[in-house]
Design a protein around this motif. Structure first.
Motif, PDB file in Angstrom:
ATOM      1  N   GLN A   1       0.839  -1.196   0.000  1.00  0.00           N
ATOM      2  CA  GLN A   1       0.000   0.000   0.000  1.00  0.00           C
ATOM      3  C   GLN A   1       0.874   1.246   0.000  1.00  0.00           C
ATOM      4  N   VAL A   2       0.461   2.241  -0.755  1.00  0.00           N
ATOM      5  CA  VAL A   2       1.159   3.516  -0.819  1.00  0.00           C
ATOM      6  C   VAL A   2       0.123   4.623  -0.629  1.00  0.00           C
ATOM      7  N   GLN A   3       0.408   5.527   0.265  1.00  0.00           N
ATOM      8  CA  GLN A   3      -0.441   6.710   0.438  1.00  0.00           C
ATOM      9  C   GLN A   3       0.339   7.928  -0.013  1.00  0.00           C
ATOM     10  N   LEU A   4      -0.338   8.790  -0.782  1.00  0.00           N
ATOM     11  CA  LEU A   4       0.325   9.930  -1.398  1.00  0.00           C
ATOM     12  C   LEU A   4      -0.355  11.225  -0.979  1.00  0.00           C
ATOM     13  N   VAL A   5       0.456  12.231  -0.666  1.00  0.00           N
ATOM     14  CA  VAL A   5      -0.085  13.537  -0.285  1.00  0.00           C
ATOM     15  C   VAL A   5       0.664  14.618  -1.054  1.00  0.00           C
ATOM     16  N   GLU A   6      -0.086  15.363  -1.884  1.00  0.00           N
ATOM     17  CA  GLU A   6       0.522  16.449  -2.655  1.00  0.00           C
ATOM     18  C   GLU A   6       0.488  17.755  -1.884  1.00  0.00           C
TER      19      GLU A   6
ATOM     20  N   ALA B   1       5.166  10.284   0.046  1.00  0.00           N
ATOM     21  CA  ALA B   1       4.629   8.926   0.012  1.00  0.00           C
ATOM     22  C   ALA B   1       4.913   8.198   1.314  1.00  0.00           C
ATOM     23  N   SER B   2       3.969   7.379   1.710  1.00  0.00           N
ATOM     24  CA  SER B   2       4.177   6.518   2.876  1.00  0.00           C
ATOM     25  C   SER B   2       4.745   5.186   2.399  1.00  0.00           C
ATOM     26  N   GLY B   3       5.207   4.378   3.321  1.00  0.00           N
ATOM     27  CA  GLY B   3       5.675   3.050   2.959  1.00  0.00           C
ATOM     28  C   GLY B   3       7.179   2.981   2.813  1.00  0.00           C
ATOM     29  N   ARG B   4       7.681   1.744   2.868  1.00  0.00           N
ATOM     30  CA  ARG B   4       9.130   1.538   2.838  1.00  0.00           C
ATOM     31  C   ARG B   4       9.638   1.116   1.473  1.00  0.00           C
ATOM     32  N   THR B   5       8.732   1.026   0.468  1.00  0.00           N
ATOM     33  CA  THR B   5       9.153   0.543  -0.841  1.00  0.00           C
ATOM     34  C   THR B   5       8.982   1.600  -1.908  1.00  0.00           C
ATOM     35  N   PHE B   6       9.131   2.860  -1.527  1.00  0.00           N
ATOM     36  CA  PHE B   6       8.903   3.972  -2.453  1.00  0.00           C
ATOM     37  C   PHE B   6       9.736   3.818  -3.709  1.00  0.00           C
ATOM     38  N   SER B   7      10.970   3.401  -3.583  1.00  0.00           N
ATOM     39  CA  SER B   7      11.865   3.329  -4.736  1.00  0.00           C
ATOM     40  C   SER B   7      11.459   2.253  -5.743  1.00  0.00           C
ATOM     41  N   SER B   8      10.549   1.372  -5.365  1.00  0.00           N
ATOM     42  CA  SER B   8      10.104   0.334  -6.285  1.00  0.00           C
ATOM     43  C   SER B   8       8.946   0.796  -7.165  1.00  0.00           C
TER      44      SER B   8
ATOM     45  N   PRO C   1       3.680   0.167  -9.870  1.00  0.00           N
ATOM     46  CA  PRO C   1       4.830  -0.727  -9.992  1.00  0.00           C
ATOM     47  C   PRO C   1       5.187  -0.998 -11.456  1.00  0.00           C
ATOM     48  N   ARG C   2       4.328  -0.537 -12.380  1.00  0.00           N
ATOM     49  CA  ARG C   2       4.536  -0.772 -13.807  1.00  0.00           C
ATOM     50  C   ARG C   2       4.800   0.538 -14.520  1.00  0.00           C
TER      51      ARG C   2
ATOM     52  N   GLY D   1      -2.184   2.743  -9.709  1.00  0.00           N
ATOM     53  CA  GLY D   1      -3.173   2.264  -8.753  1.00  0.00           C
ATOM     54  C   GLY D   1      -3.290   3.099  -7.501  1.00  0.00           C
ATOM     55  N   TYR D   2      -2.336   3.985  -7.289  1.00  0.00           N
ATOM     56  CA  TYR D   2      -2.330   4.800  -6.073  1.00  0.00           C
ATOM     57  C   TYR D   2      -2.310   6.276  -6.478  1.00  0.00           C
TER      58      TYR D   2
END
Length: 122
Positions: free
Chosen positions: A1-6, A24-31, A100-101, A110-111
């Motif tokens: 899951q990724v949460q985004l705030v502009e 962005a939240s989460g630990r996999t931002f770079s992916s 992711p694509r 998707g986010y």
């Protein structure tokens, strides 16, 4: 899951500049590939710019090439859109998105963030 705030939107005169941020939240931002889209009143949401996970490749819509620059700081989980030489036709709600694509269409992402308003006065 990724949460985004502009953030960073606002009112600016034609020819001016703004810098949008997308945290962005989460630990996999770079992916995730990050994209910026915009939607003007009565129009479809359109692609503006995208950047790969490692920041090595960027894509831009023809309408913003040479004026906008997308970047990211993976250590800060943040993507940016530097907008220079703004025009009244750039007025829209700007959204950041993650996927992711690869791709430049809305269905690939998707986010989404909640959007930030950019208004360019003539």
């Amino acid at each position: 899951q990724v949460q985004l705030v502009e953030s960073g939107g606002g009112l600016v005169q034609a020819g001016g500049s703004l810098r949008l941020s997308c945290a962005a939240s989460g630990r996999t931002f770079s992916s995730y590939r990050m994209g910026w889209f915009r939607q003007a009143p009565g129009k479809e949401r359109e692609f503006v710019a995208a950047i790969t996970g490692n920041g090595g490749i960027m894509h831009y819509a023809d309408s913003v090439k040479g004026r906008f620059t997308i970047s990211r700081d993976n250590a800060k989980n943040t993507a940016y859109l530097q907008m220079n030489s703004l025009k009244p036709e750039d007025t829209a709600v700007y959204y950041c998105a993650a996927s992711p694509r690869s791709g430049v269409t809305t269905d690939v992402y998707g986010y989404w963030g909640q959007g930030t308003q950019v208004t360019v006065s003539s």
